[in-house]
Design a protein around this motif. Structure first.
Motif, PDB file in Angstrom:
ATOM      1  N   LEU A   1      11.696  36.999   2.998  1.00  0.00           N
ATOM      2  CA  LEU A   1      10.662  38.031   2.940  1.00  0.00           C
ATOM      3  C   LEU A   1      11.031  39.105   1.924  1.00  0.00           C
ATOM      4  O   LEU A   1      10.182  39.587   1.167  1.00  0.00           O
ATOM      5  CB  LEU A   1      10.458  38.660   4.321  1.00  0.00           C
ATOM      6  CG  LEU A   1       9.773  37.796   5.376  1.00  0.00           C
ATOM      7  CD1 LEU A   1       9.903  38.437   6.755  1.00  0.00           C
ATOM      8  CD2 LEU A   1       8.305  37.569   5.037  1.00  0.00           C
ATOM      9  N   VAL A   2      12.305  39.473   1.891  1.00  0.00           N
ATOM     10  CA  VAL A   2      12.763  40.468   0.915  1.00  0.00           C
ATOM     11  C   VAL A   2      12.670  39.915  -0.498  1.00  0.00           C
ATOM     12  O   VAL A   2      12.241  40.618  -1.425  1.00  0.00           O
ATOM     13  CB  VAL A   2      14.216  40.897   1.231  1.00  0.00           C
ATOM     14  CG1 VAL A   2      14.757  41.816   0.129  1.00  0.00           C
ATOM     15  CG2 VAL A   2      14.290  41.605   2.580  1.00  0.00           C
ATOM     16  N   GLY A   3      13.030  38.637  -0.683  1.00  0.00           N
ATOM     17  CA  GLY A   3      13.041  38.045  -2.021  1.00  0.00           C
ATOM     18  C   GLY A   3      11.703  37.576  -2.533  1.00  0.00           C
ATOM     19  O   GLY A   3      11.594  37.191  -3.703  1.00  0.00           O
TER      20      GLY A   3
ATOM     21  N   GLY B   1       5.173  41.322  -0.863  1.00  0.00           N
ATOM     22  CA  GLY B   1       4.224  40.279  -1.223  1.00  0.00           C
ATOM     23  C   GLY B   1       4.234  39.848  -2.669  1.00  0.00           C
ATOM     24  O   GLY B   1       3.479  38.940  -3.049  1.00  0.00           O
ATOM     25  N   LEU B   2       5.068  40.461  -3.502  1.00  0.00           N
ATOM     26  CA  LEU B   2       5.153  40.023  -4.884  1.00  0.00           C
ATOM     27  C   LEU B   2       5.803  38.644  -4.951  1.00  0.00           C
ATOM     28  O   LEU B   2       6.635  38.292  -4.132  1.00  0.00           O
ATOM     29  CB  LEU B   2       5.977  41.008  -5.719  1.00  0.00           C
ATOM     30  CG  LEU B   2       5.399  42.411  -5.940  1.00  0.00           C
ATOM     31  CD1 LEU B   2       6.341  43.231  -6.817  1.00  0.00           C
ATOM     32  CD2 LEU B   2       4.018  42.335  -6.583  1.00  0.00           C
ATOM     33  N   ALA B   3       5.410  37.855  -5.956  1.00  0.00           N
ATOM     34  CA  ALA B   3       6.004  36.542  -6.160  1.00  0.00           C
ATOM     35  C   ALA B   3       7.476  36.698  -6.540  1.00  0.00           C
ATOM     36  O   ALA B   3       7.875  37.732  -7.093  1.00  0.00           O
ATOM     37  CB  ALA B   3       5.261  35.796  -7.257  1.00  0.00           C
ATOM     38  N   PRO B   4       8.309  35.684  -6.251  1.00  0.00           N
ATOM     39  CA  PRO B   4       9.745  35.800  -6.562  1.00  0.00           C
ATOM     40  C   PRO B   4      10.024  36.197  -8.005  1.00  0.00           C
ATOM     41  O   PRO B   4      10.938  36.993  -8.261  1.00  0.00           O
ATOM     42  CB  PRO B   4      10.277  34.393  -6.258  1.00  0.00           C
ATOM     43  CG  PRO B   4       9.375  33.878  -5.203  1.00  0.00           C
ATOM     44  CD  PRO B   4       8.009  34.420  -5.542  1.00  0.00           C
ATOM     45  N   ARG B   5       9.265  35.663  -8.960  1.00  0.00           N
ATOM     46  CA  ARG B   5       9.497  36.021 -10.365  1.00  0.00           C
ATOM     47  C   ARG B   5       9.218  37.499 -10.605  1.00  0.00           C
ATOM     48  O   ARG B   5       9.958  38.179 -11.334  1.00  0.00           O
ATOM     49  CB  ARG B   5       8.579  35.169 -11.259  1.00  0.00           C
ATOM     50  CG  ARG B   5       8.785  35.382 -12.758  1.00  0.00           C
ATOM     51  CD  ARG B   5      10.074  34.758 -13.222  1.00  0.00           C
ATOM     52  NE  ARG B   5      10.249  34.844 -14.664  1.00  0.00           N
ATOM     53  CZ  ARG B   5      11.298  34.378 -15.309  1.00  0.00           C
ATOM     54  NH1 ARG B   5      12.267  33.779 -14.644  1.00  0.00           N
ATOM     55  NH2 ARG B   5      11.409  34.495 -16.614  1.00  0.00           N
ATOM     56  N   ALA B   6       8.177  38.031  -9.961  1.00  0.00           N
ATOM     57  CA  ALA B   6       7.859  39.458 -10.105  1.00  0.00           C
ATOM     58  C   ALA B   6       8.924  40.318  -9.438  1.00  0.00           C
ATOM     59  O   ALA B   6       9.293  41.374  -9.951  1.00  0.00           O
ATOM     60  CB  ALA B   6       6.479  39.752  -9.522  1.00  0.00           C
ATOM     61  N   VAL B   7       9.424  39.872  -8.287  1.00  0.00           N
ATOM     62  CA  VAL B   7      10.510  40.592  -7.618  1.00  0.00           C
ATOM     63  C   VAL B   7      11.746  40.608  -8.507  1.00  0.00           C
ATOM     64  O   VAL B   7      12.423  41.633  -8.647  1.00  0.00           O
ATOM     65  CB  VAL B   7      10.817  39.931  -6.251  1.00  0.00           C
ATOM     66  CG1 VAL B   7      12.076  40.533  -5.633  1.00  0.00           C
ATOM     67  CG2 VAL B   7       9.634  40.091  -5.308  1.00  0.00           C
TER      68      VAL B   7
ATOM     69  N   GLY C   1       4.465  44.858   7.631  1.00  0.00           N
ATOM     70  CA  GLY C   1       5.680  45.522   7.173  1.00  0.00           C
ATOM     71  C   GLY C   1       5.727  45.662   5.662  1.00  0.00           C
ATOM     72  O   GLY C   1       4.873  45.133   4.938  1.00  0.00           O
ATOM     73  N   ARG C   2       6.764  46.376   5.202  1.00  0.00           N
ATOM     74  CA  ARG C   2       6.893  46.644   3.766  1.00  0.00           C
ATOM     75  C   ARG C   2       8.329  46.475   3.314  1.00  0.00           C
ATOM     76  O   ARG C   2       9.273  46.656   4.082  1.00  0.00           O
ATOM     77  CB  ARG C   2       6.441  48.070   3.438  1.00  0.00           C
ATOM     78  CG  ARG C   2       4.977  48.368   3.691  1.00  0.00           C
ATOM     79  CD  ARG C   2       4.536  49.602   2.928  1.00  0.00           C
ATOM     80  NE  ARG C   2       5.347  50.774   3.242  1.00  0.00           N
ATOM     81  CZ  ARG C   2       5.352  51.901   2.504  1.00  0.00           C
ATOM     82  NH1 ARG C   2       4.599  51.988   1.418  1.00  0.00           N
ATOM     83  NH2 ARG C   2       6.096  52.925   2.859  1.00  0.00           N
TER      84      ARG C   2
END
Length: 252
Positions: A48-50, A69-75, A58-59
């Motif tokens: 969820l964090v990644g 909710g950002l995609a892994p690449r955006a994270v 939650g946030r």
């Protein structure tokens, strides 16, 4: 302001509540271990964090910015690096080329497949390998390395992005006791030097209680306890949740 703030994360899969209102914070330069018995929700929380899984509620805040909710690449682009339980490297490439490939990705050139990896920022790649103690093996193929050294190369690749936060999923899995302590001592030193936060899941209690700054314990999807390693070892609720023997069993 905390580097990472996890606020009330929830995730269900069908009728199973995998994560139930989990909240914690991580400071820059700190190592936080996320532990718990099998099925506790560690992997779900981690993903969820990644960005690998979307939360139901939650946030997740990174340096005050909402990355929920950002995609892994955006994270990753926001400054989150990651290593995996099974090391992710290019086995046929040299150690140096692996790190150069990571630098290519960081510089947004990975899609230019004709670009030679060994022409891209070799000195910067060597400097990263020096940090993890692998510069002397720069020209060896990763396929010829001992597994502990492969994990060091993977760490150098993760550092190529200069992350503010590093996520490590069971970083010492498959390693001998001396190797796993050496790897996490290295991670601890780099985290202090770079002022980088590290969130890691781990089954080796020698690593957790020997090197983590704080420990968060999950049981049945809920945060049972959080504190220093000594506080967690002394916590009666943690001992009860592990039936008095689980902490020792996990380090086996």
């Amino acid at each position: 302001m905390s580097l990472l703030q996890v606020q009330g994360l929830r995730k269900s899969f069908g009728g199973v509540q995998a994560v139930q209102g989990v909240s914690f914070a991580l400071q820059a330069g700190e190592l936080l271990a996320l532990i718990g018995p099998n099925g506790a929700g560690k992997s779900t929380t981690f993903n969820l964090v990644g960005g690998q899984i979307l939360p139901d509620a939650g946030r997740v805040l990174l340096q005050g910015q909402d990355i929920t909710g950002l995609a892994p690449r955006a994270v990753w682009r926001r400054g989150v690096g990651r290593t995996f339980q099974i090391a992710q490297t290019f086995a046929s490439f040299t150690v140096l080329q692996n790190v150069q490939m990571a630098l290519l990705s960081h510089d947004r050139h990975a899609w230019r497949w004709w670009r030679r990896a060994d022409a891209h920022r070799p000195q910067d790649a060597l400097a990263l390998l020096e940090q993890v103690g692998m510069a002397a093996q720069a020209q060896r193929p990763c396929s010829a390395l001992a597994y502990g050294d492969v994990k060091r190369v993977e760490l150098a690749m993760a550092l190529a992005h200069a992350p503010a936060l590093l996520l490590m999923d069971e970083p010492t899995a498959g390693m001998a006791p001396a190797e796993r302590l050496a790897l996490m001592q290295l991670v601890q030193r780099i985290a202090r030097e770079r002022h980088m936060g590290v969130l890691f899941t781990e089954h080796s209690m020698d690593v957790v209680f020997g090197l983590a700054d704080r420990v968060a314990v999950l049981v049945r999807g809920q945060l049972l306890a959080e504190g220093t390693p000594q506080q967690i070892q002394d916590d009666a609720r943690v001992q009860a949740a592990y039936l008095g023997t689980g902490l020792a069993l996990e380090s086996a």
